[in-house]
Design a protein around this motif. Structure first.
Motif, PDB file in Angstrom:
ATOM      1  N   ILE A  79     -11.972 -28.416   8.041  1.00  8.49           N
ATOM      2  CA  ILE A  79     -11.959 -27.201   7.688  1.00  8.49           C
ATOM      3  C   ILE A  79     -12.113 -26.987   6.001  1.00  8.49           C
ATOM      4  CG2 ILE A  79     -10.528 -25.942   9.654  1.00  8.49           C
ATOM      5  CD1 ILE A  79      -8.255 -26.347   7.750  1.00  8.49           C
ATOM      6  N   GLY A 139     -23.058 -22.433  14.325  1.00 11.42           N
ATOM      7  CA  GLY A 139     -21.659 -21.368  14.232  1.00 11.42           C
ATOM      8  C   GLY A 139     -20.974 -21.719  15.718  1.00 11.42           C
ATOM      9  N   SER A 166     -22.490 -21.996  10.140  1.00  9.46           N
ATOM     10  CA  SER A 166     -23.176 -20.806  10.307  1.00  9.46           C
ATOM     11  C   SER A 166     -24.518 -20.636   9.765  1.00  9.46           C
ATOM     12  CB  SER A 166     -22.365 -19.638  10.230  1.00  9.46           C
ATOM     13  OG  SER A 166     -21.042 -19.520  10.605  1.00  9.46           O
ATOM     14  N   GLU A 172     -17.130 -23.050   7.480  1.00 10.12           N
ATOM     15  CA  GLU A 172     -17.636 -22.275   8.428  1.00 10.12           C
ATOM     16  C   GLU A 172     -18.677 -21.322   7.811  1.00 10.12           C
ATOM     17  OE1 GLU A 172     -14.830 -19.129   9.771  1.00 10.12           O
ATOM     18  OE2 GLU A 172     -13.185 -20.566   9.353  1.00 10.12           O
ATOM     19  N   THR A 173     -19.002 -21.033   6.546  1.00 15.81           N
ATOM     20  CA  THR A 173     -20.176 -20.565   6.274  1.00 15.81           C
ATOM     21  C   THR A 173     -21.569 -21.490   6.358  1.00 15.81           C
ATOM     22  OG1 THR A 173     -18.921 -18.995   4.726  1.00 15.81           O
ATOM     23  CG2 THR A 173     -21.215 -19.247   4.173  1.00 15.81           C
ATOM     24  N   LYS A 198     -12.571 -26.476  13.652  1.00  8.35           N
ATOM     25  CA  LYS A 198     -11.128 -26.366  13.279  1.00  8.35           C
ATOM     26  C   LYS A 198     -10.346 -26.809  14.077  1.00  8.35           C
ATOM     27  CE  LYS A 198     -12.140 -21.330  12.095  1.00  8.35           C
ATOM     28  NZ  LYS A 198     -11.713 -19.976  12.424  1.00  8.35           N
ATOM     29  N   ILE A 247     -17.992 -24.195  15.599  1.00  7.99           N
ATOM     30  CA  ILE A 247     -16.658 -23.800  14.344  1.00  7.99           C
ATOM     31  C   ILE A 247     -15.369 -24.022  15.026  1.00  7.99           C
ATOM     32  CG2 ILE A 247     -15.771 -22.033  13.072  1.00  7.99           C
ATOM     33  CD1 ILE A 247     -18.692 -21.123  12.187  1.00  7.99           C
ATOM     34  N   VAL A 253     -13.299 -21.337   4.651  1.00  2.01           N
ATOM     35  CA  VAL A 253     -14.437 -20.165   4.726  1.00  2.01           C
ATOM     36  C   VAL A 253     -15.647 -21.077   4.310  1.00  2.01           C
ATOM     37  CG1 VAL A 253     -15.302 -18.220   4.069  1.00  2.01           C
ATOM     38  CG2 VAL A 253     -12.784 -18.406   4.440  1.00  2.01           C
TER      39      VAL A 253
END
Length: 65
Positions: free
Chosen positions: A26, A14, A9, A5-6, A21, A17, A2
């Protein structure tokens, strides 16, 4: 997962992503080990986006080390 990803973004990446992944980037430790040569393979080809990712990687590197 997370966190990465945060962060992506948050800097406007974003769209990359799913590729991060798929490549297994990750966790912060893996993000901190990225080199400039790997950015294109992760789908980050725009010069400004590459700069953003470079600075993110540098910040994460400092935090991880």
């Amino acid at each position: 997962m997370v966190l990465v990803e945060t962060w992506l973004s948050g800097i406007g990446l974003g769209y990359a992503i799913p590729t991060f992944k798929a490549q297994g980037v990750i966790v912060p430790e893996k993000l901190s080990r990225l080199s400039l040569d790997e950015f294109e393979g992760l789908g980050v080809t725009n010069t400004e986006d590459r700069k953003k990712l470079f600075y993110l990687v540098q910040r994460v590197r400092l935090a991880v080390d």
